[in-house]
Motif scaffolding. Structure first.
Motif, mmCIF file in Angstrom:
data_model
loop_
_atom_site.group_PDB
_atom_site.id
_atom_site.type_symbol
_atom_site.label_atom_id
_atom_site.label_comp_id
_atom_site.label_asym_id
_atom_site.label_seq_id
_atom_site.Cartn_x
_atom_site.Cartn_y
_atom_site.Cartn_z
ATOM 1 N N ALA A 147 -1.554 28.143 -13.972
ATOM 2 C CA ALA A 147 -2.007 26.971 -14.476
ATOM 3 C C ALA A 147 -0.835 26.162 -15.174
ATOM 4 O O ALA A 147 -1.048 24.937 -14.996
ATOM 5 N N LEU A 185 -6.548 26.678 -23.432
ATOM 6 C CA LEU A 185 -6.032 27.464 -22.146
ATOM 7 C C LEU A 185 -4.754 28.201 -22.629
ATOM 8 O O LEU A 185 -4.171 28.965 -21.737
ATOM 9 N N ARG A 215 -4.443 31.401 -20.689
ATOM 10 C CA ARG A 215 -4.503 31.537 -19.212
ATOM 11 C C ARG A 215 -3.547 30.907 -18.466
ATOM 12 O O ARG A 215 -3.695 30.428 -17.422
ATOM 13 N N HIS A 222 -2.283 32.541 -15.183
ATOM 14 C CA HIS A 222 -3.291 32.815 -14.332
ATOM 15 C C HIS A 222 -3.153 31.746 -13.070
ATOM 16 O O HIS A 222 -3.191 30.616 -13.454
ATOM 17 N N LEU A 229 -9.305 32.068 -12.187
ATOM 18 C CA LEU A 229 -9.781 31.252 -13.348
ATOM 19 C C LEU A 229 -11.269 30.825 -12.943
ATOM 20 O O LEU A 229 -11.542 30.696 -11.721
ATOM 21 N N SER A 230 -11.976 30.572 -13.749
ATOM 22 C CA SER A 230 -13.627 30.179 -13.710
ATOM 23 C C SER A 230 -13.331 28.813 -13.429
ATOM 24 O O SER A 230 -12.447 27.945 -13.585
ATOM 25 N N GLN A 234 -12.798 26.640 -16.417
ATOM 26 C CA GLN A 234 -11.173 26.796 -16.685
ATOM 27 C C GLN A 234 -10.252 26.035 -15.797
ATOM 28 O O GLN A 234 -9.327 25.476 -16.192
ATOM 29 N N GLN A 235 -10.883 26.106 -14.501
ATOM 30 C CA GLN A 235 -9.979 25.336 -13.379
ATOM 31 C C GLN A 235 -9.786 23.860 -13.981
ATOM 32 O O GLN A 235 -9.138 22.976 -13.687
ATOM 33 N N ARG A 280 -10.389 22.742 -16.949
ATOM 34 C CA ARG A 280 -9.754 22.489 -18.135
ATOM 35 C C ARG A 280 -8.261 22.415 -17.709
ATOM 36 O O ARG A 280 -7.395 21.251 -18.298
ATOM 37 N N VAL A 281 -7.799 22.981 -16.718
ATOM 38 C CA VAL A 281 -6.398 22.969 -16.097
ATOM 39 C C VAL A 281 -6.308 21.467 -15.445
ATOM 40 O O VAL A 281 -5.230 20.761 -16.000
ATOM 41 N N THR A 325 -20.921 24.819 -19.132
ATOM 42 C CA THR A 325 -19.213 24.478 -19.064
ATOM 43 C C THR A 325 -19.384 23.141 -18.843
ATOM 44 O O THR A 325 -18.133 22.440 -19.422
ATOM 45 N N GLU A 336 -18.826 21.655 -22.399
ATOM 46 C CA GLU A 336 -17.463 22.008 -23.068
ATOM 47 C C GLU A 336 -16.341 21.186 -22.426
ATOM 48 O O GLU A 336 -15.594 20.421 -23.079
#
Length: 244
Positions: free
Chosen positions: A105, A134, A137, A140, A145-146, A149-150, A152-153, A179, A182
């Motif tokens: 990430a 993050l 993470r 990772h 990642l979910s 989360q991806q 967010r990256v 999500t 968020e």
């Protein structure tokens, strides 16, 4: 500075095809997007939303008219100058996360700086990583990642260069509703806490409610601009557009 336009379109036209197959995706758009604002771009399918974003970001040239990022007219730039402007002054978030699967990430986040031969500012990088939550993470890879989360990256990657404008094209389209909320909150925070300008294409009234204003397109033209776009008002406006 707050009143200065981050992006301005003047008589913007975009035409695809010619003759009987000609399609006017943008038909004389005049639009000013304020600096430090969160703007949602909405409209029926085929209204020209993504075309507007791509042209405003210099990803696709206009057929006529002008686009300014700050005081720079994109039509006067060479392809190399456009590439540098996009890399250094703009950020992009798409529905597809577009992460490199072999990189962790943190390396995906700083990739625009790496490609430009620049090193990240440690304080800003920390602020961006904290803003999108993050911190635990960073090592990772995308497959670990979910989806949220991806994304967010991807948002952190869009912010790491301190861009003047972040363009987001349906950034929550591939995510579940929780999500997605968020992610929208993170984009809102990028404006409120980090001082960025965000332009987001969306078809969701609940997403538009996170913005400062909503721009409604119909047939490649700006039909209306709504300040403080509450979800119920946006929904009513979209229904009215659909009934035309």
């Amino acid at each position: 500075m707050e009143n200065e336009a981050a992006v301005r379109m003047v008589g913007a036209r975009k035409v695809y095809g010619s003759g009987e197959t000609e399609v006017k995706a943008l038909d004389g758009v005049d639009l000013s997007i304020g600096r430090g604002r969160f703007t949602a771009v909405m409209g029926p399918s085929g209204a020209g939303k993504s075309t507007l974003m791509h042209c405003a970001a210099g990803l696709d040239p206009l057929s006529g008219g002008q686009v300014f990022v700050g005081k720079v007219e994109l039509g006067e730039l060479t392809e190399r100058q456009l590439t540098v402007l996009r890399r250094e002054r703009l950020g992009f978030v798409f529905q597809a996360f577009n992460l490199l699967p072999t990189l962790p990430a943190i390396d995906n986040i700083v990739l625009p700086l790496t490609l430009g031969g620049r090193r990240p500012d440690p304080g800003w990088l920390t602020a961006v990583v904290d803003a999108v939550g993050l911190g635990d993470r960073l090592r990772h890879r995308p497959s670990e990642l979910s989806g949220g989360q991806q994304q967010r990256v991807a948002i952190a990657r869009a912010l790491v260069t301190r861009p003047e404008v972040v363009f987001a094209d349906e950034p929550t389209g591939a995510l579940d509703s929780r999500t997605g909320e968020e992610i929208l909150a993170f984009l809102r925070e990028a404006v409120t806490e980090l001082g960025r300008t965000v332009v987001m294409v969306t078809h969701e009234p609940t997403a538009a409610a996170y913005a400062d204003e909503a721009v409604f397109l119909v047939d490649g033209r700006v039909d209306d601009v709504m300040a403080g776009p509450a979800a119920d008002k946006v929904l009513d406006r979209m229904k009215a557009l659909g009934e035309r």
